[in-house]
Design an enzyme around this catalytic site. Structure first.
Site, short mmCIF file in Angstrom:
data_model
loop_
_atom_site.label_atom_id
_atom_site.label_comp_id
_atom_site.label_asym_id
_atom_site.label_seq_id
_atom_site.Cartn_x
_atom_site.Cartn_y
_atom_site.Cartn_z
N ASN A 9 0.93 -1.19 0.01
CA ASN A 9 -0.09 0.12 -0.12
C ASN A 9 0.98 1.08 -0.23
OD1 ASN A 9 -1.98 2.09 0.79
ND2 ASN A 9 -2.36 1.37 2.49
N TRP A 10 0.91 1.74 -1.15
CA TRP A 10 2.07 3.10 -1.41
C TRP A 10 1.27 4.38 -0.65
CZ3 TRP A 10 4.09 2.45 -6.92
CH2 TRP A 10 4.99 1.07 -7.07
N GLU A 97 -7.02 4.74 7.87
CA GLU A 97 -6.60 5.99 7.59
C GLU A 97 -8.08 6.68 6.99
OE1 GLU A 97 -3.09 5.30 5.54
OE2 GLU A 97 -1.98 5.03 7.46
N GLY A 234 2.86 -1.17 4.34
CA GLY A 234 2.81 0.26 3.96
C GLY A 234 4.23 0.69 3.67
N GLY A 235 4.70 1.29 4.59
CA GLY A 235 6.17 1.91 4.79
C GLY A 235 7.31 0.83 4.00
P1 PGA Z 1 2.75 0.27 7.57
O1 PGA Z 1 1.31 0.28 7.07
O2 PGA Z 1 3.27 -1.06 7.28
O3 PGA Z 1 3.61 1.36 7.34
O4 PGA Z 1 2.57 0.25 9.21
C1 PGA Z 1 0.48 -0.47 6.88
C2 PGA Z 1 -0.92 -0.26 6.25
O5 PGA Z 1 -1.55 0.87 6.58
O6 PGA Z 1 -1.40 -0.58 5.39
#
Ligand code: PGA
Length: 251
Positions: A9-10, A97, A234-235
């Site tokens: 997930n960019w 989010e 994510g990150g």
């Molecule tokens: P993160 O994000 O790996 O940066 O904790 C995960 C996500 O929100 O899908």
């Protein structure tokens, strides 16, 4: 029997130029990987160019959001058929989010997921409790409600066409992932809830991803749990090497 899925997930990162470069690096990094499905979800602006990069690669294209109506006067929004035409396979719905910043409710999540299914794509429905809810001992109840209200209305027959992501809010972007035990017990609870909705066979077929600070050094343990069928990253998905390493841990 469940092929693991590792999806990146960019979020709101990467211009088109940057996204194309990252997609090329991801495709090269996972080229020889069999037995794991890999997907990336760039921002809307980069979907078409990234789709071209991913043609003839096994990496699937994802989107991060979709509107709940098919078309209409919804300035700034994007509808499911627009995504499907670009070759989008997965659509993330109900990310925490979006629940937090855009008021997305379980009802909207169900409607969005329905549109995704209706356009022939696969929703990745995100659920997860906040730290406050976990500390109050309400994590299981909160996640169960999200599953029942966000997935239940879609009907039992749709289970085989969707993916669930358990993302504890306190673990997202914090560097503090859930422990493997915490992930496994919640994933088992989610599967039991899915069973109540659609029966045991259907529930056993649903892939449940873990998300929240998944990194190369904790991925193998998390992904080694019996009910953890992949990761939503994510990150670490913004670095091709780290992301490929996480995908390899799913084997
Ligand atoms: P993160 O994000 O790996 O940066 O904790 C995960 C996500 O929100 O899908």
């Amino acid at each position: 029997m469940r092929t693991p899925l590792v999806a990146g997930n960019w979020k709101m990162h990467k211009t088109v130029t940057e996204a194309v470069a990252l997609a090329e690096a991801v495709a090269a990094g996972v080229r020889d990987l069999a037995g794991v499905e890999v997907a990336v979800a760039p921002p809307f602006t980069a979907l078409a160019p990234v789709a071209r990069v991913l043609t003839n690669t096994p990496v699937r294209l994802g989107a991060q959001n979709v509107h709940w109506e098919l078309e209409g006067a919804y300035t700034g929004e994007v509808a499911a058929p627009m995504l499907a035409e670009l070759g989008v396979h997965y659509v993330i719905v109900g990310h925490s989010e979006r629940r937090r910043d855009f008021g997305e409710t379980d009802d909207l999540v169900a409607r969005k997921a329905g549109r995704v299914l209706g356009a022939g794509m696969t929703p990745i429905v995100c659920v997860g409790e906040t730290l406050e809810q976990r500390d109050a001992g309400r994590a299981f109840e909160v996640v169960e409600t999200q599953i029942r209200a966000g997935i239940g209305p879609l009907g039992p027959d749709t289970l085989e066409r969707l993916v669930v992501a358990y993302e504890p809010v306190w673990a997202i972007g914090t560097g503090r992932s859930a422990t493997a035990e915490q992930a496994q017990e919640m994933h088992a609870h989610i599967r039991a809830t899915l069973e109540a909705i659609g029966g045991g066979d259907a529930a056993r077929g649903v892939r449940i991803l873990y998300g929240g600070s998944v990194k190369p050094d904790n991925a193998a343990e998390l992904l080694g749990q019996p009910d953890v069928d992949g990761a939503l990253v994510g990150g670490a998905s913004l670095q091709a090497e780290a992301f490929a390493s996480i995908a390899r841990s799913a084997l």
